[in-house]
Design a protein around this motif. Structure first.
Motif, PDB file in Angstrom:
ATOM      1  N   TRP A  27      -9.108  41.628  59.137  1.00  0.00           N
ATOM      2  CA  TRP A  27      -7.990  40.117  59.035  1.00  0.00           C
ATOM      3  C   TRP A  27      -7.506  41.263  57.923  1.00  0.00           C
ATOM      4  O   TRP A  27      -6.101  40.682  57.998  1.00  0.00           O
ATOM      5  N   ARG A  28      -7.624  41.262  57.113  1.00  0.00           N
ATOM      6  CA  ARG A  28      -6.630  41.937  55.516  1.00  0.00           C
ATOM      7  C   ARG A  28      -5.849  42.774  56.251  1.00  0.00           C
ATOM      8  O   ARG A  28      -5.015  43.009  55.284  1.00  0.00           O
ATOM      9  N   GLU A  29      -6.292  44.324  56.717  1.00  0.00           N
ATOM     10  CA  GLU A  29      -5.443  44.603  57.288  1.00  0.00           C
ATOM     11  C   GLU A  29      -4.137  44.870  58.128  1.00  0.00           C
ATOM     12  O   GLU A  29      -4.086  43.635  58.618  1.00  0.00           O
ATOM     13  N   ASP A  30      -4.078  45.952  58.781  1.00  0.00           N
ATOM     14  CA  ASP A  30      -2.263  46.002  59.790  1.00  0.00           C
ATOM     15  C   ASP A  30      -2.741  45.848  60.669  1.00  0.00           C
ATOM     16  O   ASP A  30      -2.304  46.461  62.009  1.00  0.00           O
ATOM     17  N   VAL A  31      -2.408  44.437  60.667  1.00  0.00           N
ATOM     18  CA  VAL A  31      -3.071  44.275  62.725  1.00  0.00           C
ATOM     19  C   VAL A  31      -2.743  42.296  62.836  1.00  0.00           C
ATOM     20  O   VAL A  31      -2.784  41.625  61.928  1.00  0.00           O
ATOM     21  N   GLY A  32      -2.610  42.620  64.237  1.00  0.00           N
ATOM     22  CA  GLY A  32      -2.068  40.900  64.615  1.00  0.00           C
ATOM     23  C   GLY A  32      -3.251  39.692  64.106  1.00  0.00           C
ATOM     24  O   GLY A  32      -4.089  40.536  64.740  1.00  0.00           O
ATOM     25  N   VAL A  33      -3.043  39.046  63.604  1.00  0.00           N
ATOM     26  CA  VAL A  33      -3.738  37.641  63.672  1.00  0.00           C
ATOM     27  C   VAL A  33      -3.424  36.639  64.272  1.00  0.00           C
ATOM     28  O   VAL A  33      -2.406  36.226  64.111  1.00  0.00           O
ATOM     29  N   THR A  34      -4.096  36.014  65.887  1.00  0.00           N
ATOM     30  CA  THR A  34      -4.183  34.860  66.301  1.00  0.00           C
ATOM     31  C   THR A  34      -5.363  34.025  66.368  1.00  0.00           C
ATOM     32  O   THR A  34      -6.681  34.376  65.921  1.00  0.00           O
ATOM     33  N   TYR A  35      -5.180  32.459  65.449  1.00  0.00           N
ATOM     34  CA  TYR A  35      -6.072  31.682  65.589  1.00  0.00           C
ATOM     35  C   TYR A  35      -5.762  30.681  66.838  1.00  0.00           C
ATOM     36  O   TYR A  35      -4.760  30.046  66.131  1.00  0.00           O
ATOM     37  N   VAL A  36      -7.124  30.696  67.456  1.00  0.00           N
ATOM     38  CA  VAL A  36      -7.249  29.695  68.669  1.00  0.00           C
ATOM     39  C   VAL A  36      -7.540  28.383  67.664  1.00  0.00           C
ATOM     40  O   VAL A  36      -8.807  27.993  67.447  1.00  0.00           O
ATOM     41  N   HIS A  37      -6.925  26.862  67.434  1.00  0.00           N
ATOM     42  CA  HIS A  37      -7.665  25.916  66.673  1.00  0.00           C
ATOM     43  C   HIS A  37      -8.194  24.886  68.150  1.00  0.00           C
ATOM     44  O   HIS A  37      -7.401  24.797  69.144  1.00  0.00           O
ATOM     45  N   CYS A  38      -9.338  24.814  67.797  1.00  0.00           N
ATOM     46  CA  CYS A  38      -9.608  23.159  68.872  1.00  0.00           C
ATOM     47  C   CYS A  38     -10.440  22.346  67.970  1.00  0.00           C
ATOM     48  O   CYS A  38     -10.778  22.294  67.367  1.00  0.00           O
ATOM     49  N   THR A  39      -8.813  21.780  68.809  1.00  0.00           N
ATOM     50  CA  THR A  39      -8.117  20.346  67.530  1.00  0.00           C
ATOM     51  C   THR A  39      -9.358  19.165  67.419  1.00  0.00           C
ATOM     52  O   THR A  39     -10.060  18.710  66.859  1.00  0.00           O
ATOM     53  N   VAL A  75      -2.699  28.490  67.636  1.00  0.00           N
ATOM     54  CA  VAL A  75      -1.924  27.714  69.245  1.00  0.00           C
ATOM     55  C   VAL A  75      -3.762  26.860  69.111  1.00  0.00           C
ATOM     56  O   VAL A  75      -4.096  26.452  68.507  1.00  0.00           O
ATOM     57  N   GLU A  76      -3.381  25.337  69.417  1.00  0.00           N
ATOM     58  CA  GLU A  76      -3.429  24.309  70.035  1.00  0.00           C
ATOM     59  C   GLU A  76      -4.548  24.414  70.888  1.00  0.00           C
ATOM     60  O   GLU A  76      -3.437  24.086  71.595  1.00  0.00           O
ATOM     61  N   VAL A  77      -5.362  23.830  71.141  1.00  0.00           N
ATOM     62  CA  VAL A  77      -5.790  23.395  72.105  1.00  0.00           C
ATOM     63  C   VAL A  77      -6.981  22.105  71.691  1.00  0.00           C
ATOM     64  O   VAL A  77      -7.503  22.367  71.128  1.00  0.00           O
ATOM     65  N   GLU A  78      -6.520  21.393  72.851  1.00  0.00           N
ATOM     66  CA  GLU A  78      -7.258  20.098  72.631  1.00  0.00           C
ATOM     67  C   GLU A  78      -8.710  19.618  73.295  1.00  0.00           C
ATOM     68  O   GLU A  78      -8.616  19.357  74.707  1.00  0.00           O
ATOM     69  N   THR A  79      -9.370  19.838  72.835  1.00  0.00           N
ATOM     70  CA  THR A  79     -11.360  19.894  73.254  1.00  0.00           C
ATOM     71  C   THR A  79     -11.852  20.661  72.089  1.00  0.00           C
ATOM     72  O   THR A  79     -12.112  20.393  71.132  1.00  0.00           O
ATOM     73  N   GLY A  80     -12.866  20.825  72.621  1.00  0.00           N
ATOM     74  CA  GLY A  80     -14.854  20.624  71.513  1.00  0.00           C
ATOM     75  C   GLY A  80     -14.647  22.688  71.587  1.00  0.00           C
ATOM     76  O   GLY A  80     -13.421  23.337  71.098  1.00  0.00           O
ATOM     77  N   HIS A  81     -15.956  23.007  70.967  1.00  0.00           N
ATOM     78  CA  HIS A  81     -15.835  24.025  70.500  1.00  0.00           C
ATOM     79  C   HIS A  81     -16.211  25.296  71.184  1.00  0.00           C
ATOM     80  O   HIS A  81     -16.785  26.640  71.534  1.00  0.00           O
ATOM     81  N   CYS A  82     -15.963  25.055  72.656  1.00  0.00           N
ATOM     82  CA  CYS A  82     -16.679  26.092  73.844  1.00  0.00           C
ATOM     83  C   CYS A  82     -14.550  25.827  74.683  1.00  0.00           C
ATOM     84  O   CYS A  82     -14.717  25.296  75.896  1.00  0.00           O
ATOM     85  N   PRO A  83     -14.005  26.345  74.313  1.00  0.00           N
ATOM     86  CA  PRO A  83     -12.399  26.247  74.982  1.00  0.00           C
ATOM     87  C   PRO A  83     -12.498  27.113  76.281  1.00  0.00           C
ATOM     88  O   PRO A  83     -11.882  27.620  77.518  1.00  0.00           O
ATOM     89  N   ASN A  84     -13.444  27.857  76.357  1.00  0.00           N
ATOM     90  CA  ASN A  84     -13.869  29.028  77.490  1.00  0.00           C
ATOM     91  C   ASN A  84     -14.476  28.350  78.582  1.00  0.00           C
ATOM     92  O   ASN A  84     -14.284  28.969  79.818  1.00  0.00           O
ATOM     93  N   PHE A  85     -14.836  26.684  78.423  1.00  0.00           N
ATOM     94  CA  PHE A  85     -15.490  26.625  79.285  1.00  0.00           C
ATOM     95  C   PHE A  85     -14.821  25.497  79.457  1.00  0.00           C
ATOM     96  O   PHE A  85     -14.986  25.157  80.780  1.00  0.00           O
ATOM     97  N   THR A  86     -14.183  25.289  78.976  1.00  0.00           N
ATOM     98  CA  THR A  86     -13.118  23.348  79.015  1.00  0.00           C
ATOM     99  C   THR A  86     -12.803  23.161  79.267  1.00  0.00           C
ATOM    100  O   THR A  86     -11.651  22.862  80.134  1.00  0.00           O
ATOM    101  N   LYS A  87     -11.722  25.274  78.543  1.00  0.00           N
ATOM    102  CA  LYS A  87     -10.274  24.544  78.974  1.00  0.00           C
ATOM    103  C   LYS A  87      -9.337  26.169  79.140  1.00  0.00           C
ATOM    104  O   LYS A  87      -8.724  26.651  78.549  1.00  0.00           O
ATOM    105  N   THR A  88     -10.636  26.821  80.264  1.00  0.00           N
ATOM    106  CA  THR A  88     -10.482  28.083  80.802  1.00  0.00           C
ATOM    107  C   THR A  88      -8.817  28.586  80.926  1.00  0.00           C
ATOM    108  O   THR A  88      -8.435  29.749  79.980  1.00  0.00           O
TER     109      THR A  88
END
Length: 264
Positions: free
Chosen positions: A196-208, A235-248
């Motif tokens: 992530w230190r390099e010249d590359v875009g970074v996004t963080y999806v927060h699971c609140t 980006v914030e998603v109101e869910t637990g640790h597995c949004p792949n399953f709970t907030k697809t």
């Protein structure tokens, strides 16, 4: 004319296998993406464990290099422990770095989903210690003598809240039933490089509502990247640790938002 969609390289978390992400990968494929989700060898019922962070790093780097050699522009999505692996494995592979060498393809964006985005010479447990939570580890995780580990309550601590109903409960049982023992030593293995230190875009999806990688941990990792001079979209998603399953659907929308940004 719209730019072609990037290829997705998904780096999964501890306890998970590619099959446990089928709900998300199917949704992404339906949205027009090609998704690669290689298995990490540290997630295995083999006792004692025979793979660790270094093994996982080598697997992902080789897989990424093959995609880039074929000219793919890649969006790397990392979930949970997958953030440690991707951060360690993808250095020097950004689109900018490869273009400077006259090479096609590259990692165009890093997307962390409740994932560990840490600096060099640190590990997951360092973040736990930073918050004074190390004594809570035995309450959440069941470590065997060989350091393989399972979640003590995967439904509550790992997956988190799901929609009520018999169908949802059956789906949750199937999801949890697909989780596999993981080499807990990976929590203590320190990364050596930092993509992530390099010249590359970074996004963080927060699971609140995450109880495995708490929201406070997630925010502190974003703060650390920003303090190091990186621009991080969140980006914030109101869910637990597995949004792949709970907030697809929300994860797919987050991916689409990243891809729109990549095209600007």
């Amino acid at each position: 004319m719209a730019s072609p969609k990037p290829t997705i390289l998904f780096i999964h978390g501890g306890w998970h296998t590619p099959a446990t992400y089928s709900k998300l990968t199917s949704a992404l494929e339906s949205a027009g993406y090609t998704v690669h989700l290689p298995p990490l060898p540290s997630v295995s019922p083999t006792r004692p464990p025979t793979a660790n962070l270094a093994t996982d790093t080598a697997i992902i780097r080789a897989y990424a290099e093959d995609l880039l050699a074929a000219g793919h522009t890649v969006l790397a999505i990392m979930h949970s422990y997958g953030g440690q692996v991707g951060t360690n494995a993808l250095c020097g592979l950004s689109s900018a770095a490869r273009a400077a060498q006259g090479l096609r393809g590259g990692i165009a964006h890093l997307m962390y989903v409740a994932a560990f985005a840490l600096p060099e010479a640190t590990c997951m447990i360092d973040k736990v210690r930073e918050f004074g939570h190390e004594e809570l580890l035995p309450l959440a995780f069941d470590f065997a003598d060989d350091m393989s580990v399972v979640s003590r309550d995967a439904k509550t601590l790992l997956v988190g809240p799901v929609t009520a109903g018999d169908e949802a409960e059956a789906e949750l049982e199937a999801y949890v039933g697909g989780l596999v023992r993981w080499n807990g030593q990976c929590m203590y293995d320190k990364i050596e490089r930092c993509a992530w230190r390099e010249d590359v875009g970074v996004t963080y999806v927060h699971c609140t509502r995450d109880m495995t990688v708490p929201f406070d941990y997630q925010k502190s990792m974003v703060e650390g990247m920003r303090a190091a001079g990186r621009e991080v979209r969140t980006v914030e998603v109101e869910t637990g640790h597995c949004p792949n399953f709970t907030k697809t659907a929300e994860v797919v929308r987050a991916v689409e938002g990243v891809v729109r940004k990549m095209g600007e």
